[in-house]
Design an enzyme around this catalytic site. Sequence first.
Site, short mmCIF file in Angstrom:
data_model
loop_
_atom_site.label_atom_id
_atom_site.label_comp_id
_atom_site.label_asym_id
_atom_site.label_seq_id
_atom_site.Cartn_x
_atom_site.Cartn_y
_atom_site.Cartn_z
N GLU A 1 4.45 4.47 8.08
CA GLU A 1 3.88 4.79 6.78
C GLU A 1 3.73 3.53 5.92
O GLU A 1 2.69 3.30 5.30
CB GLU A 1 4.80 5.80 6.07
CG GLU A 1 4.30 6.25 4.73
CD GLU A 1 3.01 7.04 4.83
OE1 GLU A 1 3.05 8.13 5.37
OE2 GLU A 1 1.97 6.54 4.37
N ASP B 1 0.25 2.00 4.58
CA ASP B 1 -0.05 1.96 3.15
C ASP B 1 -0.30 0.54 2.65
O ASP B 1 -1.15 0.34 1.77
CB ASP B 1 1.11 2.59 2.34
CG ASP B 1 1.32 4.06 2.69
OD1 ASP B 1 0.49 4.61 3.44
OD2 ASP B 1 2.31 4.64 2.22
N SER C 1 -1.94 10.58 4.24
CA SER C 1 -1.35 9.26 4.02
C SER C 1 -2.37 8.15 4.15
O SER C 1 -2.18 7.07 3.60
CB SER C 1 -0.28 8.99 5.08
OG SER C 1 0.85 9.74 4.85
N GLY D 1 -19.28 21.76 -4.60
CA GLY D 1 -18.42 21.63 -5.77
C GLY D 1 -16.97 21.47 -5.36
O GLY D 1 -16.67 21.21 -4.20
#
Length: 564
Positions: free
Chosen positions: A278, A282, A480, A543
Amino acid sequence: MFTTALLGLFWAALSWAKPMRRSMQVHESRTSPPPGYTLTEPATSDTVLTLRLALVQSNYTGLVDTLYDVSTPSSAKYGAYLTKEEVEAYMAPTSQSTSSVNAWLSENGLHATVLSAAGDWLSVQMPVGTANDLFDANFSIFTNSVTGKQAVRTLAYSIPIDLTGHLDLVHPTVSFPNPYGYMPVTDVSFSGLAANVASGPCNISLVTPACLQWLYGIPTTPAVSDGNGIAVTGYIQQWPQETFLEEHRPDIDPTTTWTFVSLDGGTDPQIPADAGIEADLDTQYTIGLATDVPVTFISVGNNASTTDDEFADLLIDTALYMLALSSPPQVMTTSYGDDEEYISENLAYALCSAYAGLGVRGVSVLFASGDGGVSGLHYPEETCTTFIPTFPSGCPYLTSVGGTWLIPETAVNFSSGGFSTFFDRPAYQDTAVEDYLAYLVNTNVGLYNPNGRGFPDVAAYAVDFDIVYGGEEGPVSGTSCASPTFASVVSLLNDELLAAGRPSLGFLNPWLYSTGMSALNDITTGNNYACSNYTTGFTATTGWDAVTGLGTPNYLKLKEALGL
Ligand SMILES: *[C@@H]1O[C@H](CO)[C@@H](O)[C@H](O)[C@H]1NC(C)=O
Ligand SMILES: *[C@@H]1O[C@H](CO)[C@@H](O)[C@H](O)[C@H]1NC(C)=O
Ligand SMILES: *[C@@H]1O[C@H](CO)[C@@H](O)[C@H](O)[C@H]1NC(C)=O
Ligand SMILES: *[C@@H]1O[C@H](CO)[C@@H](O)[C@H](O)[C@H]1NC(C)=O
Ligand SMILES: *[C@@H]1O[C@H](CO)[C@@H](O)[C@H](O)[C@H]1NC(C)=O
Ligand SMILES: *[C@@H]1O[C@H](CO)[C@@H](O)[C@H](O)[C@H]1NC(C)=O
């Protein structure tokens, strides 16, 4: 006379020995522990609890009104963000709240330390025996039957009636740790990208920065503004180790890295066994996309909570750290989440108010929406009888990012979305969400809260991102991937705004749901998956929808919408 005097002495003696018992009132409770947890045994009375107390903020309503004033494009105050001290004036408890809670603690031989710059969060330690007396609680050990996760919690606690309106919550009490963990990254490989000439640099089975730049029109030119920044949060012992700049961004200085910040015992070990998927994802997709915008990696440990590692604690630590900075990074992205059903409503509101405070400071707070479709973070581990909204995506003062895949983009089935059970629908999304509810007609009626805050707000690609991890290269998928991607887009827009002498975007939603909406690629196909007995969650449509929100970024159109 004689009798009266004696009685007086007797009372005085009693009150020296033990404080007079105050009238108590149940403050928070739940009828049963969250699904899967059962009470296994009493907690031993000498187990030490580290409790956080939140005091009632002096002007929560004013804080929220101010948030909308500075975040709504049509407002005269749009972009007029407040200073740290100005925001603290709203968030600080009144001096009466502080003194009455402290007086009560010291009557009981307890002393709290202050956790937040505004003074609204305190920490106090006490053994279970004392906590049971003080809060009329029954702290016990609860065990999750599936994962074995244990937690010392109580199903109810009380506070003195005269502290109502001063003491907002005590934690951890009726919130429980998520037994499955907090990391939404899925390890599924979808291998979804069709190799066709229409997909430019995305005609491979791995998503790279070049693919995302092509897909969303993200510029490759370096950011130029001083004072811009993007914060990436890291929890549950996740540390970044590598960048992939030489391979994927040869035009960026290969030594470009993150600034490391440690909170509450968070560390940054640089040994290969400690690499975190992770954290690598990131940092690689912020440094790799938000060219030359300084990235700060905030690593949060759990030294403050000796009893347990609860996700909300990590979020509180992070938010309080950001609020205490005189110039916080203008964007914060978090690819972790929890399910609302484990969190107490008071705690959810207290945390959400901290995000409102960050918005008033001009910070855009982004969260991945989750990877369990409508079954919270974890499909298929979690069973459900109604749809499970994720946390904190249900907080209306942050921007929740869902996921897409394929080209042209379609909703990816793990993308979490739905409606909060705690937070009412905020006015900025009334039209968008009402249109969607009209489209749903009776679909899923009874399984979600139609009056709740709808999420996600936006989306981005979320499948097969190429990362370098532990010295190897491979694909990861999950919302993520989407949150750092959207956060990088916001950061680059901020760079252009700051360069033009304008304020950062701050809390995004009032802008996104008004003038920003037409600058997003509306995702109109696909759906998210459901849980246990239900086959389909929500369907994407024209939408806003509860899978991909308003859509994915189109950088050029977003620039135009901002008049850049
Ligand atoms: C408190 O919890 C224990 C288990 O931890 C239970 O045996 C006991 O009955 C409870 N007491 C009350 C007053 O509810
Ligand atoms: C709360 O904030 C609002 C908006 O800034 C302000 O008008 C109001 O006077 C404040 N109330 C108190 C009690 O400080
Ligand atoms: C597709 O990828 C190949 C290399 O794998 C590349 O040569 C080609 O130019 C790409 N096509 C497009 C349209 O970008
Ligand atoms: C966190 O707690 C551990 C275990 O008590 C301790 O060894 C470590 O030094 C602490 N770290 C920090 C930064 O306080
Ligand atoms: C699923 O359906 C079965 C059979 O109708 C029922 O027994 C079970 O309780 C349901 N499970 C959930 C989570 O709703
Ligand atoms: C989600 O989509 C993938 C790719 O189409 C598919 O392989 C998978 O079975 C789907 N999962 C569920 C639970 O529908």
